[in-house]
Design a protein around this motif. Structure first.
Motif, PDB file in Angstrom:
ATOM      1  N   UNK A 171       0.830  -1.201   0.000  1.00 34.52           N
ATOM      2  CA  UNK A 171       0.000   0.000   0.000  1.00 34.52           C
ATOM      3  C   UNK A 171       0.872   1.262   0.000  1.00 34.52           C
ATOM      4  N   UNK A 172       1.472   1.518  -1.160  1.00 37.48           N
ATOM      5  CA  UNK A 172       2.256   2.738  -1.350  1.00 37.48           C
ATOM      6  C   UNK A 172       2.207   3.112  -2.822  1.00 37.48           C
ATOM      7  N   UNK A 173       2.585   4.339  -3.126  1.00 33.61           N
ATOM      8  CA  UNK A 173       2.562   4.826  -4.506  1.00 33.61           C
ATOM      9  C   UNK A 173       3.775   4.260  -5.244  1.00 33.61           C
ATOM     10  N   UNK A 174       3.565   3.144  -5.924  1.00 34.52           N
ATOM     11  CA  UNK A 174       4.675   2.444  -6.566  1.00 34.52           C
ATOM     12  C   UNK A 174       5.376   3.258  -7.626  1.00 34.52           C
ATOM     13  N   UNK A 175       4.625   4.052  -8.365  1.00 38.05           N
ATOM     14  CA  UNK A 175       5.237   4.869  -9.416  1.00 38.05           C
ATOM     15  C   UNK A 175       6.187   5.900  -8.816  1.00 38.05           C
ATOM     16  N   UNK A 176       5.725   6.577  -7.761  1.00 34.77           N
ATOM     17  CA  UNK A 176       6.554   7.592  -7.117  1.00 34.77           C
ATOM     18  C   UNK A 176       7.786   6.972  -6.446  1.00 34.77           C
ATOM     19  N   UNK A 177       7.576   5.887  -5.713  1.00 32.32           N
ATOM     20  CA  UNK A 177       8.680   5.262  -4.978  1.00 32.32           C
ATOM     21  C   UNK A 177       9.707   4.683  -5.946  1.00 32.32           C
ATOM     22  N   UNK A 178       9.236   4.087  -7.029  1.00 30.86           N
ATOM     23  CA  UNK A 178      10.160   3.543  -8.019  1.00 30.86           C
ATOM     24  C   UNK A 178      10.984   4.658  -8.652  1.00 30.86           C
ATOM     25  N   UNK A 179      10.344   5.781  -8.952  1.00 33.09           N
ATOM     26  CA  UNK A 179      11.068   6.914  -9.542  1.00 33.09           C
ATOM     27  C   UNK A 179      12.165   7.401  -8.592  1.00 33.09           C
TER      28      UNK A 179
ATOM     29  N   UNK B 180      14.860   5.872   6.716  1.00 29.34           N
ATOM     30  CA  UNK B 180      14.493   7.248   6.368  1.00 29.34           C
ATOM     31  C   UNK B 180      13.800   7.307   5.014  1.00 29.34           C
ATOM     32  N   UNK B 181      14.313   6.549   4.051  1.00 30.30           N
ATOM     33  CA  UNK B 181      13.684   6.482   2.732  1.00 30.30           C
ATOM     34  C   UNK B 181      12.270   5.933   2.856  1.00 30.30           C
ATOM     35  N   UNK B 182      12.108   4.834   3.620  1.00 33.28           N
ATOM     36  CA  UNK B 182      10.792   4.218   3.764  1.00 33.28           C
ATOM     37  C   UNK B 182       9.821   5.152   4.476  1.00 33.28           C
ATOM     38  N   UNK B 183      10.298   5.835   5.521  1.00 37.44           N
ATOM     39  CA  UNK B 183       9.439   6.774   6.247  1.00 37.44           C
ATOM     40  C   UNK B 183       8.969   7.921   5.348  1.00 37.44           C
ATOM     41  N   UNK B 184       9.852   8.348   4.455  1.00 39.23           N
ATOM     42  CA  UNK B 184       9.547   9.484   3.596  1.00 39.23           C
ATOM     43  C   UNK B 184       8.648   9.101   2.433  1.00 39.23           C
ATOM     44  N   UNK B 185       8.897   7.917   1.854  1.00 41.33           N
ATOM     45  CA  UNK B 185       8.224   7.571   0.609  1.00 41.33           C
ATOM     46  C   UNK B 185       7.220   6.418   0.721  1.00 41.33           C
ATOM     47  N   UNK B 186       7.252   5.687   1.818  1.00 40.41           N
ATOM     48  CA  UNK B 186       6.280   4.602   2.051  1.00 40.41           C
ATOM     49  C   UNK B 186       5.607   4.831   3.395  1.00 40.41           C
TER      50      UNK B 186
ATOM     51  N   UNK C 257       0.962   2.074   9.162  1.00 41.76           N
ATOM     52  CA  UNK C 257       0.163   0.884   9.433  1.00 41.76           C
ATOM     53  C   UNK C 257       0.848   0.013  10.483  1.00 41.76           C
ATOM     54  N   UNK C 258       2.178  -0.106  10.385  1.00 41.31           N
ATOM     55  CA  UNK C 258       2.922  -0.886  11.370  1.00 41.31           C
ATOM     56  C   UNK C 258       2.856  -0.221  12.741  1.00 41.31           C
ATOM     57  N   UNK C 259       2.926   1.107  12.759  1.00 38.10           N
ATOM     58  CA  UNK C 259       2.791   1.837  14.026  1.00 38.10           C
ATOM     59  C   UNK C 259       1.429   1.572  14.652  1.00 38.10           C
ATOM     60  N   UNK C 260       0.373   1.602  13.830  1.00 45.07           N
ATOM     61  CA  UNK C 260      -0.985   1.366  14.324  1.00 45.07           C
ATOM     62  C   UNK C 260      -1.133  -0.043  14.888  1.00 45.07           C
TER      63      UNK C 260
END
Length: 433
Positions: free
Chosen positions: A388-396, A410-416, A422-425
């Motif tokens: 559940x993340x914006x694959x197009x944006x993250x891939x770019x 840091x990358x995951x927090x920023x882009x995913x 969800x993991x925090x919840x």
């Protein structure tokens, strides 16, 4: 006043279909979308759909072929089958020709037709993908589940496969081996595959090697069992997972020469059912299976992202005392919440279904219960699809800004961020038990 005809909901239903529900993965997706429309924040970790866009080079091929309107051969477009044969040799060293390939509207349809035409018992490990067993039931085939263990990362054991087969060694059987695995993310070493191949050869099993996630092996090191049991292995693949093209509905079967009779029987059924796979999709798929640097780069960075997310999620779950194997491919985790059994029971949560229902209702996190994959209802396992993340944006971002940098937290927090939130919840929910 007109009379209404009152009938049982089971009138005219085939006995093999009665009681079957819609596929669990499709159900959770539709339910999630419905909740979102109602204004609920939902973390869609239920449906296993690739988050990444179809590679641009393949999209362009589809645009060039929108005019293709003719019925194609039942077994598939010749040029596409040639490309797949070359693909198999390039990636796995498996020799073959276009004559060994069959194209269908999704590998799911091809697996079903094989079970329909071949009168044999189906053997699948538990857990396994949700549709294998219902397909066998619809086709009127007996299903034998092979138990697996968490300690072995839920993988099919050669010894247990042998144990099932030895009771009636001449019985016709089909074994489905899916790896990287849906729902566990596990894969197999060469030595393990060789042992499984030895059992398959011993009992002359027909082996469907469901390799739909093969190009998403996180290290790019997928090995097909067809290398070790070529005479009895059918390789199942397609575009849905590695190319992000689930809705395109294109699946492939690669047959060994001595199972040509089975391929022909399947083609007969195909000719009377789906006729042929969509022409524009088949023409575009030629590009997907050809050797292109753009696709290699797309896959390299897709794997990086999925590996980073899978490792992160597995580590976070283990920090909360949940046992889970680190995924080796694809985009799934299969955690076991058994450590919380006593606390969950205190809230009336006794099954994996009740666990997933409660988590969805109270946190918005959508997952699938382990019982949908053949596990016992009281086992507190579930499947998480970390997509559940914006694959197009993250891939770019991965292909450009982070091309030579690690995809750290840091990358995951920023882009995913939605995935990590969800993991925090989930963590907060567990702490409140």
């Amino acid at each position: 006043m007109a009379k209404t005809l009152k009938t049982s909901p089971y009138v005219n239903l085939n006995l093999n279909v009665r009681g079957l529900n819609q596929s669990a993965t499709l159900q959770i997706n539709e339910r999630s979308n419905q909740l979102i429309k109602q204004g609920t924040t939902v973390y869609k970790l239920g449906l296993g759909q690739s988050p990444f866009p179809v590679p641009e080079i393949v999209q362009e091929a589809l645009r060039r072929n929108t005019h293709q309107k003719d019925y194609l051969p039942v077994k598939g477009l010749l040029k596409l089958r040639e490309a797949i044969a070359e693909f198999n040799y390039r990636h796995q060293g498996i020799e073959g020709s276009a004559d060994d390939i069959m194209i269908g509207p999704g590998s799911k349809e091809l697996i079903f037709i094989l079970q329909l035409v071949y009168y044999g018992e189906l053997i699948i490990p538990t857990p396994s993908w949700v549709s294998y067993s219902p397909q066998a039931r619809i086709a009127g085939r007996h299903v034998s589940w092979v138990p697996t263990s968490e300690e072995s990362e839920w993988k099919l054991s050669p010894e247990k496969l042998d144990l099932i087969c030895r009771s009636d060694p001449e019985r016709p059987r089909v074994v489905i081996l899916n790896y990287p695995s849906n729902p566990t993310g596990a894969t197999y070493s060469r030595s393990w595959l060789k042992k499984l191949a030895g059992v398959a050869r011993k009992y002359k099993l027909i082996l469907i090697s469901d390799e739909i996630y093969s190009l998403l092996d996180h290290e790019g090191n997928h090995v097909s069992i067809a290398q070790y049991y070529p005479e009895g292995t059918i390789i199942s693949s397609g575009l849905s997972k590695w190319a992000g093209a689930g809705g395109w509905r294109l699946g492939t079967f690669t047959f060994p020469e001595n199972l040509k009779w089975l391929q022909n029987a399947m083609a007969t059924v195909a000719s009377e059912t789906f006729t042929s796979t969509s022409a524009p999709i088949q023409y575009a798929a030629v590009t997907a299976f050809e050797d292109h640097p753009e696709i290699d780069e797309y896959l390299f960075h897709s794997r990086r992202i999925l590996k980073s997310l899978g490792n992160y999620f597995a580590a976070r779950l283990r920090e909360n005392y949940i046992t889970v194997p680190t995924p080796k491919g694809g985009f799934y985790l299969f955690p076991n919440f058994n450590i919380y059994r006593e606390k969950l029971a205190g809230r009336g949560i006794l099954t994996s279904f009740e666990l997933c229902e409660t988590i969805l209702r109270e946190t918005g996190i959508a997952m699938l219960p382990g019982m949908e994959f053949g596990r016992q209802p009281e086992e507190l396992t579930c499947r998480i699809a970390y997509v559940d993340f914006n694959g197009e944006e993250v891939l770019f971002k991965a292909m450009n800004e982070y091309k030579d940098r690690p995809l750290n937290t840091d990358f995951l927090r920023k882009h995913c961020s939605k995935m990590l939130y969800a993991m925090d919840k989930l963590e907060e929910w567990l702490l409140d038990l």
